[in-house]
Write a protein that holds these residues in place. Structure first.
Motif, PDB file in Angstrom:
ATOM      1  N   GLU A  74       0.808  -1.211   0.000  1.00 42.31           N
ATOM      2  CA  GLU A  74       0.000   0.000   0.000  1.00 42.31           C
ATOM      3  C   GLU A  74       0.852   1.277   0.000  1.00 42.31           C
ATOM      4  N   GLY A  75       1.971   1.242   0.676  1.00 42.20           N
ATOM      5  CA  GLY A  75       2.808   2.429   0.825  1.00 42.20           C
ATOM      6  C   GLY A  75       3.384   2.972  -0.469  1.00 42.20           C
ATOM      7  N   PHE A  76       3.379   2.164  -1.531  1.00 50.62           N
ATOM      8  CA  PHE A  76       3.947   2.605  -2.806  1.00 50.62           C
ATOM      9  C   PHE A  76       2.884   3.025  -3.816  1.00 50.62           C
ATOM     10  N   LYS A  77       1.615   3.165  -3.342  1.00 45.26           N
ATOM     11  CA  LYS A  77       0.572   3.668  -4.238  1.00 45.26           C
ATOM     12  C   LYS A  77       0.843   5.148  -4.524  1.00 45.26           C
ATOM     13  N   SER A 109      -0.377  16.025   1.369  1.00 48.42           N
ATOM     14  CA  SER A 109       0.671  17.006   1.076  1.00 48.42           C
ATOM     15  C   SER A 109       1.916  16.230   0.635  1.00 48.42           C
ATOM     16  N   ASN A 110       2.871  16.927   0.059  1.00 48.54           N
ATOM     17  CA  ASN A 110       4.141  16.280  -0.285  1.00 48.54           C
ATOM     18  C   ASN A 110       4.766  15.680   0.968  1.00 48.54           C
ATOM     19  N   ARG A 116       5.044   8.652   4.097  1.00 45.91           N
ATOM     20  CA  ARG A 116       4.464   7.328   3.840  1.00 45.91           C
ATOM     21  C   ARG A 116       5.396   6.485   2.976  1.00 45.91           C
ATOM     22  N   GLY A 117       5.880   7.086   1.893  1.00 47.03           N
ATOM     23  CA  GLY A 117       6.743   6.358   0.971  1.00 47.03           C
ATOM     24  C   GLY A 117       8.075   5.968   1.585  1.00 47.03           C
ATOM     25  N   VAL A 118       8.691   6.879   2.307  1.00 52.99           N
ATOM     26  CA  VAL A 118       9.996   6.602   2.927  1.00 52.99           C
ATOM     27  C   VAL A 118       9.838   5.538   4.013  1.00 52.99           C
ATOM     28  N   ASN A 140       4.951  10.367  -8.967  1.00 52.13           N
ATOM     29  CA  ASN A 140       4.999  11.346  -7.885  1.00 52.13           C
ATOM     30  C   ASN A 140       5.556  10.753  -6.602  1.00 52.13           C
ATOM     31  N   ILE A 141       5.042   9.598  -6.185  1.00 52.84           N
ATOM     32  CA  ILE A 141       5.525   8.999  -4.937  1.00 52.84           C
ATOM     33  C   ILE A 141       6.975   8.566  -5.086  1.00 52.84           C
TER      34      ILE A 141
END
Length: 183
Positions: A74-77, A109-110, A116-118, A140-141
């Motif tokens: 999910e974190g890489f959506k 937000s960015n 989330r991604g990191v 983007n992610i």
């Protein structure tokens, strides 16, 4: 030994309002053959993907070649830009890159998307230490994660990405070493 993360930005997709189920276009499907050829030379151990269909479809051929399952994370959506599709995508995306704490209603937000991604990437680095890991993801992610480690990966960089695209990030433990474009 290093851990190699291959971020694969998905190939061109057919636009539908269904973010989760949006499939690759005919051109996107053709481009997955290039992804499969390139990754065939890399001795990949693990295939992860955003739960979005287009991200998984982009790396599917390579995973099949290695006889590996694609594990959805999910974190890489893709980052959620807003609750409803933006009427002017270009200005909406510019706004969130100008102010990292700003978010549109129902969006991330960015700063939130990057965190989330990191966090997801750090979990992968711990779980698959010293492995070669492909992650099917979104532009983007992917750039927000890369930006955490090197600020040169910014909004202008994001605008130069191709569909598909591959970037290999190498780490020793959680320590970032390098990023190189593979395709």
């Amino acid at each position: 030994m290093v851990t190699a993360i291959y971020f694969v930005r998905h190939a061109h997709s057919v636009y539908t309002p269904d973010e989760l189920g949006r499939p690759l276009s005919e051109k996107g499907m053709e481009d997955t053959e290039k992804i499969t050829e390139i990754l065939a030379e890399e001795d990949i151990d693990v295939f992860l993907s955003s739960p979005y269909l287009r991200a998984a479809q982009t790396i599917e051929g390579a995973a099949e070649q290695y006889k590996k399952e694609i594990i959805h994370r999910e974190g890489f959506k893709e980052r959620t830009l807003s609750e409803v599709p933006a009427s002017d995508f270009a200005s909406a995306i510019s706004r969130v890159w100008e102010d990292w704490t700003f978010s549109w209603e129902g969006g991330e937000s960015n700063q939130e998307a990057q965190a989330r991604g990191v966090d997801s990437l750090y979990k992968v680095l711990a779980e698959f230490k010293e492995k070669k890991v492909v992650i099917g993801t979104h532009g983007n992610i992917m750039v927000l994660i890369m930006n955490y480690f090197d600020k040169k990966y910014d909004f202008n960089f994001w605008k130069t990405l191709d569909m598909p695209d591959i970037y290999k990030l190498t780490f020793t433990g959680k320590h970032f070493i390098d990023c190189q474009r593979v395709m």
